[in-house]
Motif scaffolding. Sequence first.
Motif, PDB file in Angstrom:
ATOM      1  N   PHE A  17       0.938  -1.355   0.081  1.00  9.27           N
ATOM      2  CA  PHE A  17       0.195  -0.099  -0.078  1.00  9.27           C
ATOM      3  C   PHE A  17       0.903   1.235  -0.020  1.00  9.27           C
ATOM      4  O   PHE A  17       1.990   1.121   0.647  1.00  9.27           O
ATOM      5  CB  PHE A  17      -0.922  -0.080   1.235  1.00  9.27           C
ATOM      6  CG  PHE A  17      -1.972  -1.088   1.247  1.00  9.27           C
ATOM      7  CD1 PHE A  17      -3.306  -0.692   0.909  1.00  9.27           C
ATOM      8  CD2 PHE A  17      -1.475  -2.278   1.716  1.00  9.27           C
ATOM      9  CE1 PHE A  17      -4.168  -1.709   0.894  1.00  9.27           C
ATOM     10  CE2 PHE A  17      -2.390  -3.429   1.892  1.00  9.27           C
ATOM     11  CZ  PHE A  17      -3.848  -3.167   1.410  1.00  9.27           C
ATOM     12  N   PRO A  18       0.500   2.140  -0.796  1.00  9.27           N
ATOM     13  CA  PRO A  18       1.401   3.503  -0.629  1.00  9.27           C
ATOM     14  C   PRO A  18       1.283   4.358   0.589  1.00  9.27           C
ATOM     15  O   PRO A  18       0.463   3.864   1.422  1.00  9.27           O
ATOM     16  CB  PRO A  18       0.402   4.504  -1.576  1.00  9.27           C
ATOM     17  CG  PRO A  18      -0.359   3.405  -2.463  1.00  9.27           C
ATOM     18  CD  PRO A  18      -0.675   2.201  -1.770  1.00  9.27           C
ATOM     19  N   SER A  20       0.437   6.823   1.903  1.00  6.49           N
ATOM     20  CA  SER A  20      -0.852   7.625   2.232  1.00  6.49           C
ATOM     21  C   SER A  20      -1.934   6.715   2.727  1.00  6.49           C
ATOM     22  O   SER A  20      -3.109   7.463   3.126  1.00  6.49           O
ATOM     23  CB  SER A  20      -1.361   8.380   0.938  1.00  6.49           C
ATOM     24  OG  SER A  20      -1.812   7.492  -0.133  1.00  6.49           O
ATOM     25  N   TRP A  21      -1.819   5.735   2.638  1.00  2.00           N
ATOM     26  CA  TRP A  21      -2.844   4.614   3.206  1.00  2.00           C
ATOM     27  C   TRP A  21      -2.761   4.259   4.832  1.00  2.00           C
ATOM     28  O   TRP A  21      -1.423   4.185   5.031  1.00  2.00           O
ATOM     29  CB  TRP A  21      -2.888   3.369   2.399  1.00  2.00           C
ATOM     30  CG  TRP A  21      -3.445   3.694   1.022  1.00  2.00           C
ATOM     31  CD1 TRP A  21      -3.005   4.352   0.096  1.00  2.00           C
ATOM     32  CD2 TRP A  21      -4.781   3.206   0.615  1.00  2.00           C
ATOM     33  NE1 TRP A  21      -4.101   4.069  -1.084  1.00  2.00           N
ATOM     34  CE2 TRP A  21      -4.826   3.545  -0.779  1.00  2.00           C
ATOM     35  CE3 TRP A  21      -5.912   2.402   1.249  1.00  2.00           C
ATOM     36  CZ2 TRP A  21      -6.305   3.333  -1.415  1.00  2.00           C
ATOM     37  CZ3 TRP A  21      -6.920   2.217   0.519  1.00  2.00           C
ATOM     38  CH2 TRP A  21      -7.132   2.499  -0.556  1.00  2.00           C
ATOM     39  N   ARG A  51      -7.755   5.506   3.089  1.00  2.00           N
ATOM     40  CA  ARG A  51      -7.266   6.691   2.334  1.00  2.00           C
ATOM     41  C   ARG A  51      -8.053   7.797   2.180  1.00  2.00           C
ATOM     42  O   ARG A  51      -9.208   7.273   1.657  1.00  2.00           O
ATOM     43  CB  ARG A  51      -6.560   6.264   1.099  1.00  2.00           C
ATOM     44  CG  ARG A  51      -5.767   7.293   0.410  1.00  2.00           C
ATOM     45  CD  ARG A  51      -5.418   7.537  -1.005  1.00  2.00           C
ATOM     46  NE  ARG A  51      -6.356   7.144  -1.683  1.00  2.00           N
ATOM     47  CZ  ARG A  51      -7.490   7.364  -2.242  1.00  2.00           C
ATOM     48  NH1 ARG A  51      -7.740   8.634  -1.907  1.00  2.00           N
ATOM     49  NH2 ARG A  51      -8.228   6.796  -3.173  1.00  2.00           N
ATOM     50  N   GLN A  56     -11.731   0.351   2.839  1.00  2.00           N
ATOM     51  CA  GLN A  56     -11.693  -0.896   2.328  1.00  2.00           C
ATOM     52  C   GLN A  56     -11.710  -1.850   3.117  1.00  2.00           C
ATOM     53  O   GLN A  56     -10.754  -2.040   4.051  1.00  2.00           O
ATOM     54  CB  GLN A  56     -10.778  -1.086   1.203  1.00  2.00           C
ATOM     55  CG  GLN A  56     -10.787  -0.058  -0.142  1.00  2.00           C
ATOM     56  CD  GLN A  56      -9.826  -0.120  -1.101  1.00  2.00           C
ATOM     57  OE1 GLN A  56      -8.717  -0.503  -0.883  1.00  2.00           O
ATOM     58  NE2 GLN A  56     -10.186  -0.006  -2.429  1.00  2.00           N
ATOM     59  N   LYS A 170      -7.952  -0.560 -12.369  1.00  2.00           N
ATOM     60  CA  LYS A 170      -6.775   0.447 -12.504  1.00  2.00           C
ATOM     61  C   LYS A 170      -6.740   1.355 -11.405  1.00  2.00           C
ATOM     62  O   LYS A 170      -5.737   2.163 -10.968  1.00  2.00           O
ATOM     63  CB  LYS A 170      -6.712   1.319 -13.946  1.00  2.00           C
ATOM     64  CG  LYS A 170      -6.552   0.371 -15.049  1.00  2.00           C
ATOM     65  CD  LYS A 170      -6.382   1.192 -16.392  1.00  2.00           C
ATOM     66  CE  LYS A 170      -6.354   0.182 -17.589  1.00  2.00           C
ATOM     67  NZ  LYS A 170      -6.396   0.702 -18.814  1.00  2.00           N
ATOM     68  N   GLU A 171      -8.065   1.629 -10.936  1.00  2.00           N
ATOM     69  CA  GLU A 171      -8.105   2.790  -9.739  1.00  2.00           C
ATOM     70  C   GLU A 171      -7.512   2.207  -8.530  1.00  2.00           C
ATOM     71  O   GLU A 171      -7.592   2.850  -7.429  1.00  2.00           O
ATOM     72  CB  GLU A 171      -9.533   3.353  -9.713  1.00  2.00           C
ATOM     73  CG  GLU A 171     -10.612   2.337  -9.009  1.00  2.00           C
ATOM     74  CD  GLU A 171     -11.228   1.519 -10.261  1.00  2.00           C
ATOM     75  OE1 GLU A 171     -12.350   1.023 -10.010  1.00  2.00           O
ATOM     76  OE2 GLU A 171     -10.562   1.525 -11.595  1.00  2.00           O
ATOM     77  N   ILE A 172      -7.407   0.877  -8.280  1.00  2.00           N
ATOM     78  CA  ILE A 172      -6.929   0.291  -7.171  1.00  2.00           C
ATOM     79  C   ILE A 172      -5.342   0.769  -7.132  1.00  2.00           C
ATOM     80  O   ILE A 172      -4.465   0.561  -7.794  1.00  2.00           O
ATOM     81  CB  ILE A 172      -7.141  -1.267  -6.929  1.00  2.00           C
ATOM     82  CG1 ILE A 172      -8.423  -1.726  -7.103  1.00  2.00           C
ATOM     83  CG2 ILE A 172      -6.174  -1.967  -6.023  1.00  2.00           C
ATOM     84  CD1 ILE A 172      -9.124  -1.406  -5.866  1.00  2.00           C
ATOM     85  N   GLU A 173      -5.122   1.561  -5.878  1.00  2.00           N
ATOM     86  CA  GLU A 173      -3.786   2.056  -5.713  1.00  2.00           C
ATOM     87  C   GLU A 173      -2.927   1.073  -5.203  1.00  2.00           C
ATOM     88  O   GLU A 173      -1.589   1.303  -5.115  1.00  2.00           O
ATOM     89  CB  GLU A 173      -3.852   3.245  -4.814  1.00  2.00           C
ATOM     90  CG  GLU A 173      -4.890   4.379  -5.389  1.00  2.00           C
ATOM     91  CD  GLU A 173      -5.012   5.571  -4.562  1.00  2.00           C
ATOM     92  OE1 GLU A 173      -4.106   5.682  -3.478  1.00  2.00           O
ATOM     93  OE2 GLU A 173      -5.805   6.391  -4.840  1.00  2.00           O
ATOM     94  N   TRP A 174      -3.138  -0.044  -4.307  1.00  2.00           N
ATOM     95  CA  TRP A 174      -2.166  -0.888  -3.903  1.00  2.00           C
ATOM     96  C   TRP A 174      -1.889  -1.815  -4.767  1.00  2.00           C
ATOM     97  O   TRP A 174      -2.704  -2.310  -5.976  1.00  2.00           O
ATOM     98  CB  TRP A 174      -2.639  -1.473  -2.680  1.00  2.00           C
ATOM     99  CG  TRP A 174      -4.233  -1.716  -2.467  1.00  2.00           C
ATOM    100  CD1 TRP A 174      -5.126  -0.669  -2.156  1.00  2.00           C
ATOM    101  CD2 TRP A 174      -4.801  -3.010  -2.767  1.00  2.00           C
ATOM    102  NE1 TRP A 174      -6.336  -1.450  -2.059  1.00  2.00           N
ATOM    103  CE2 TRP A 174      -6.205  -2.725  -2.507  1.00  2.00           C
ATOM    104  CE3 TRP A 174      -4.377  -4.143  -3.250  1.00  2.00           C
ATOM    105  CZ2 TRP A 174      -7.226  -3.766  -2.561  1.00  2.00           C
ATOM    106  CZ3 TRP A 174      -5.422  -5.270  -3.364  1.00  2.00           C
ATOM    107  CH2 TRP A 174      -6.838  -4.744  -3.199  1.00  2.00           C
ATOM    108  N   THR A 175      -0.819  -2.868  -4.521  1.00  2.00           N
ATOM    109  CA  THR A 175      -0.351  -3.798  -5.627  1.00  2.00           C
ATOM    110  C   THR A 175      -0.312  -5.140  -4.781  1.00  2.00           C
ATOM    111  O   THR A 175      -0.360  -5.303  -3.467  1.00  2.00           O
ATOM    112  CB  THR A 175       1.042  -3.424  -6.130  1.00  2.00           C
ATOM    113  OG1 THR A 175       1.866  -3.510  -5.183  1.00  2.00           O
ATOM    114  CG2 THR A 175       0.892  -2.232  -7.056  1.00  2.00           C
TER     115      THR A 175
END
Length: 177
Positions: A17-18, A20-21, A51, A56, A170-175
């Motif tokens: 997670f970035p 900012s989360w 975030r 979520q 695509k809008e999911i910011e985590w990997t």
Amino acid sequence: MAVIVEGTPPTRLRFTFPESWHVDKFDAGNFYRKHILWLEGMKAVDILASRGDLLQLIEIKDFRGHGIQNLKKQESGRLIIDVSKKFVDTFAALVAAKRSEERGLAPFYTLLCDLQKRPVEVILFLERDDPETMLRRHKLTLADLTAKLRRLMSPYRVRCRVMDRRHMPKEIEWTVR
């Protein structure tokens, strides 16, 4: 960057997670183990993530190498029922955390309990190695499972998603690796 690892080798999944989360491995956390787990039948999701004004709840299921054993659980609807129970039980646990003023969980319960109806997403992250044709034949595609989850979770007014590493929006910011 927050990293949560789920599972054991060789099928371990690594969620990143970035910065900012806010992220919590909820079902392994102190609050859940000390105050919720002892209630018979209570379950919890694997990850809480927030975030901004988005919350979520993420439940992880890794069926790779166990497709045949888990096919009946998926076909019968038991998987979606069990996962829905985890989401609902986690909602109850977050209300308890708010009422107990559990500060470590404030980034999550603040969004869930806000009267301004902040967006809440429940996500089943489901890794499988079954062929897509077999999943279509048994009506077990990600879209099929999302529709079933949406029906069960409709009273809670949440956005439902079922995804895997190959089909992450695509809008999911985590990997996940």
